[in-house]
Design an enzyme around this catalytic site. Structure first.
Site, PDB file in Angstrom:
ATOM      1  N   SER A 142       4.728  -6.879  -8.769  1.00 22.24           N
ATOM      2  CA  SER A 142       4.457  -5.518  -9.209  1.00 22.24           C
ATOM      3  C   SER A 142       5.694  -4.632  -8.995  1.00 22.24           C
ATOM      4  O   SER A 142       6.764  -4.952  -9.518  1.00 22.24           O
ATOM      5  CB  SER A 142       3.223  -4.985  -8.483  1.00 22.24           C
ATOM      6  OG  SER A 142       2.689  -3.853  -9.117  1.00 22.24           O
TER       7      SER A 142
ATOM      8  N   ASP B 245       3.909  10.706   1.776  1.00 23.48           N
ATOM      9  CA  ASP B 245       4.517  11.891   1.170  1.00 23.48           C
ATOM     10  C   ASP B 245       5.721  11.503   0.315  1.00 23.48           C
ATOM     11  O   ASP B 245       5.888  12.007  -0.809  1.00 23.48           O
ATOM     12  CB  ASP B 245       4.950  12.882   2.243  1.00 23.48           C
ATOM     13  CG  ASP B 245       3.780  13.476   3.001  1.00 23.48           C
ATOM     14  OD1 ASP B 245       2.644  13.444   2.467  1.00 23.48           O
ATOM     15  OD2 ASP B 245       3.978  13.964   4.129  1.00 23.48           O
TER      16      ASP B 245
ATOM     17  N   HIS C  53      -4.428  -8.479 -11.270  1.00 24.76           N
ATOM     18  CA  HIS C  53      -3.080  -8.070 -10.891  1.00 24.76           C
ATOM     19  C   HIS C  53      -2.625  -8.711  -9.576  1.00 24.76           C
ATOM     20  O   HIS C  53      -1.462  -9.059  -9.427  1.00 24.76           O
ATOM     21  CB  HIS C  53      -3.029  -6.543 -10.781  1.00 24.76           C
ATOM     22  CG  HIS C  53      -1.666  -6.000 -10.501  1.00 24.76           C
ATOM     23  ND1 HIS C  53      -0.569  -6.286 -11.286  1.00 24.76           N
ATOM     24  CD2 HIS C  53      -1.220  -5.173  -9.518  1.00 24.76           C
ATOM     25  CE1 HIS C  53       0.492  -5.664 -10.796  1.00 24.76           C
ATOM     26  NE2 HIS C  53       0.125  -4.983  -9.724  1.00 24.76           N
TER      27      HIS C  53
END
Length: 257
Positions: free
Chosen positions: A87, A178, A236
């Site tokens: 991925s 974040d 996936h």
């Protein structure tokens, strides 16, 4: 500027197999595969920036993440390696292969194409944010918080691998959430680099996944002209759903080089 990544290294001789996880993953997710592979290869599994035990820093661009891997290879005196990326990690591997092909003995890509994707992690981001702000005291509480946004239990179990015990005995995320969220656009973008990688390449895709659809194959062939394409009966997370078939395809590919 590259950073020092956390990694697992089995040691051993021969051309190493470098394993690069995907978004929200870590080297720890690959321990069962590493155990199987270490009988055949030296295996180096990394934690990408803002993942696992690696530092939290701004910037999730593919050039920066590939530079982190190259710096690690240099520090370990690894001149060439087989690169396996799943991925997002596959895009990191493609970027490294395009920018430093002399360092890549072969390229193995798990269920990703060298294209830009749309936003499909909004619920996951919301769930992780809920956990971060909710400060759960145990995994049951954490799962309940995640479930407010993420309905698939398998996905919640995967995300929960990022929970560790904090200083106050509560559970905290070891992800740089974040930093990941602020540069999410870079993660969804195409891999960096302008030239194709013409070395030996294996692309594994899941039949139930949309990440390497037939419509993506022209772009894939343009960037990876030597790619062998293997489709597994999986989604996936094909390395988790079909571990033996996944390893078998990779072992056969490397053995034939």
């Amino acid at each position: 500027m590259s950073i020092e990544l956390n990694y697992l290294d089995t040691g051993g001789d021969g051309t190493p197999l470098v394993v690069i996880h995907g978004l929200f993953g870590s080297a720890d997710n690959w321990r069962s595969h590493i155990k199987a592979w270490e009988e055949r290869h030296r295996v180096v599994a990394v934690d990408l920036r803002n993942h696992g035990r690696s530092p939290h820093v701004e910037g999730m661009g593919y050039t920066a993440m590939a530079d982190d891997i190259l710096a690690l290879l240099d520090s370990l005196s690894i001149s060439r390696a087989h690169l396996l990326g799943h991925s997002m990690g596959g895009k990191v591997a493609i970027t490294l292969a395009r920018q430093a092909p002399e360092r890549v003995a072969s390229l193995i890509i798990g269920d990703i194409a060298p294209v830009a994707y749309g936003h499909d992690h909004d619920s996951v981001m919301a769930g992780l944010r809920r956990v971060k702000e909710g400060r759960p005291t145990n995994r049951g509480e954490a799962d309940a918080l995640l479930a407010e946004h993420v309905k698939e239990r398998a996905v919640r179990l995967f995300l929960a691998t990022n929970l560790v015990r904090g200083d106050d005995e509560g559970l905290v995320l070891r992800l740089g959430l974040d930093e990941i969220q602020s540069d999410y656009e870079s993660i969804m973008a195409e891999p960096a680099g302008s030239e194709p990688f013409a070395g030996p390449t294996l692309v594994l895709r899941g039949s139930a996944s949309h990440y390497v659809a037939d419509e993506h194959l022209p772009a894939l062939r343009k960037v990876l002209p030597e790619a062998q394409l293997v489709t597994l009966d999986a989604g996936h997370w094909l390395h988790a759903e079909q571990p033996e078939a996944f390893r078998g395809a990779i072992d056969s590919f490397i053995d034939a080089l």
